[in-house]
Design an enzyme around this catalytic site. Structure first.
Site, PDB file in Angstrom:
ATOM      1  CG  HIS A  82      -2.069   0.957   1.085  1.00 53.26           C
ATOM      2  ND1 HIS A  82      -3.222   0.613   0.423  1.00 53.26           N
ATOM      3  CD2 HIS A  82      -2.251   2.228   1.482  1.00 53.26           C
ATOM      4  CE1 HIS A  82      -4.062   1.635   0.435  1.00 53.26           C
ATOM      5  NE2 HIS A  82      -3.496   2.632   1.071  1.00 53.26           N
ATOM      6  CG  ASP A 161     -10.501   3.777   4.935  1.00 46.42           C
ATOM      7  OD1 ASP A 161     -10.158   4.890   5.376  1.00 46.42           O
ATOM      8  OD2 ASP A 161     -10.044   3.308   3.884  1.00 46.42           O
ATOM      9  NE  ARG A 168      -8.307  11.232   6.319  1.00 49.76           N
ATOM     10  CZ  ARG A 168      -7.487  10.315   5.781  1.00 49.76           C
ATOM     11  NH1 ARG A 168      -7.922   9.118   5.448  1.00 49.76           N
ATOM     12  NH2 ARG A 168      -6.240  10.601   5.561  1.00 49.76           N
ATOM     13  CB  SER A 183      -7.217   5.752   6.155  1.00 43.80           C
ATOM     14  OG  SER A 183      -7.423   5.439   4.809  1.00 43.80           O
ATOM     15  CE  LYS A 187      -7.446   1.788   1.983  1.00 43.91           C
ATOM     16  NZ  LYS A 187      -7.656   3.019   2.733  1.00 43.91           N
TER      17      LYS A 187
END
Ligand code: URA
Length: 436
Positions: A82, A161, A168, A183, A187
């Site tokens: 990520h 999220d 956001r 966040s 996930k």
């Protein structure tokens, strides 16, 4: 408990109890607490921050808003990657099939565009028909079949999220270490992974502009992951100038395919292969960095990664012909070059300004409900260190005929994002630090 009191406590610099954080997150995910209260809360966190325990409680509450997948019945070691978000960061599109072709199982739950940065889901959806909203049962099935599946948060996976991320994005509350950590990790921890490679971006185009704050974010993310029993490696990578040349959803999807075909811009290739090699190490597919690197290079060179991508696209409802014929991707009706007003060497390209320019052409969202235009964006023609003649194109805008900011105004902003000078220049290192 009252949401307004919790917001006030954070606004005034107080430390929240886990049950207060849970109350807000559960209330928001369930619809009992409205957007405007969570927006105020996010702004309070943006200014006041959260300590380690509050951040862990936030992550946990967001994680528990949905289910935590148990993928133990899917054979293989599951490792995901990520990124904290950058401009031109299309790494995931190429990395997932490369890693899968090397034997890693990649259950990837990604996000949409956030702030000035693009999102993997929007880039994937630029491929005609590609579906990112698959139910968990199909996610599981495709992981078994293809070794990789790329989806968005669902009602089942970190739904808090999904809502917060969109909120956001449009309330200027993205650049906050606890909010980013909650966040990303909610996930990722919901995915049923064994390991996670994090790409923490640093520089003008990243949410963390300075090395120290990026280091803090990296340690926060790694700490949460390890506390939950996951193997974690973090690379801090450069985001001063955009990654690769293309910024905009279909343009970036095309560039990711070029990488899988063995081409693509060298910086994109380097960051993608470095992150991929780390995934192989975490998965135990290889035990040494050099061997892992050779293996990922082989998967690109022998076409197995490209073939894997074709399968992923087809099985997720996309048109696999678009992988072989990039002309099948959406194409903007207007292409407009941005000429250099003087000759010189490119000293810097303000990645954030390029990201914002692509957004104002329609590649990102201004309001939660906005739809992105998959075809529009900016393609850089020169990167840092390259010499440019006066009048030569610095970049090309891909624009729609109507809507968005006038193309001329965007062209001026893109030109201003380039700093030209007489001196030789070279970009800094791409991988700044490894936290293993
Ligand atoms: N990526 C995410 O998933 N969330 C953030 O907040 C930033 C980057």
């Amino acid at each position: 408990m009252r949401a307004s009191e919790i917001i006030r406590a954070k606004r005034d610099g107080g430390r929240l109890r886990p049950e207060e954080i849970r109350f807000l997150v559960d209330g928001y995910a369930g619809g009992a607490i409205p957007d405007y209260q969570l927006a105020a809360f996010c702004m309070a966190v943006f200014f006041r921050g959260m300590d380690g325990e509050e951040t862990a409680a936030l992550t946990e509450a967001m994680l528990r808003s949905g289910q935590v997948l148990d993928l133990s019945d899917v054979p293989g070691v599951k490792v995901d990657k990520h990124s904290t978000g950058g401009v031109g960061d299309k790494v995931s599109l190429a990395l997932a099939p490369i890693a899968a072709a090397c034997g890693v199982v990649v259950p990837m739950v990604s996000g949409r565009g956030l702030g000035h940065t693009g999102g993997t889901l929007d880039k994937l959806e630029a491929i005609p028909g590609f579906r990112v909203d698959l139910p968990v049962s199909r996610f599981r099935e495709l992981l078994r079949r293809n070794g990789a599946c790329l989806i968005g948060q669902t009602a089942e996976i970190a739904p808090a999220d999904k809502k917060l991320y969109a909120l956001r994005d449009v309330t200027a509350t993205v650049e906050s270490i606890p909010l980013i950590a909650g966040s990303i990790m909610s996930k990722k921890l919901a995915e049923g992974i064994d390991g996670l490679v994090l790409d923490v971006k640093v520089g003008r185009g990243a949410f963390m502009k300075r090395r120290e704050e990026a280091g803090l974010l990296a340690r926060t993310l790694a700490g949460i992951g390890r506390a939950m029993g996951k193997r974690v490696t973090v690379l801090l990578t450069d985001m001063e100038q955009p990654l690769g040349l293309a910024v905009g959803n279909a343009l970036e999807a095309a560039e990711a395919v070029e990488l899988l075909r063995g081409g693509g811009p060298p910086d994109l290739r380097e960051v993608t292969l470095a992150l991929c090699a780390e995934m192989l190490l975490l998965a135990g597919v290889e035990t040494g960095g050099a061997a892992a690197r050779r293996r990922v290079e082989r998967a690109v060179a022998d076409g197995s990664a490209l073939e894997r991508f074709r399968r992923i696209v087809e099985d997720q409802g996309g048109d696999p012909r678009a992988v072989d014929d990039l002309a099948r991707l959406p194409r903007a009706p207007v292409q407009r070059d941005v000429p250099a007003t003087a000759a010189g060497v490119v000293q810097a390209i303000d990645a954030e300004a390029i990201g914002l320019a692509a957004m104002s052409l329609g590649a990102g969202r201004v309001r939660v409900e906005d739809r992105v235009d998959p075809a529009v964006g900016v393609v850089l023609r020169h990167k840092v260190g390259e010499a440019v003649e006066r009048g030569a194109p610095l970049a090309t805008l891909h624009a729609a005929r109507q809507g968005g900011e006038p193309v001329e105004a965007v062209a001026a902003r893109v030109a201003a994002a380039y700093r030209l000078g007489p001196d030789p220049a070279s970009p800094g290192p791409l991988v700044l630090e490894r936290i293993g």
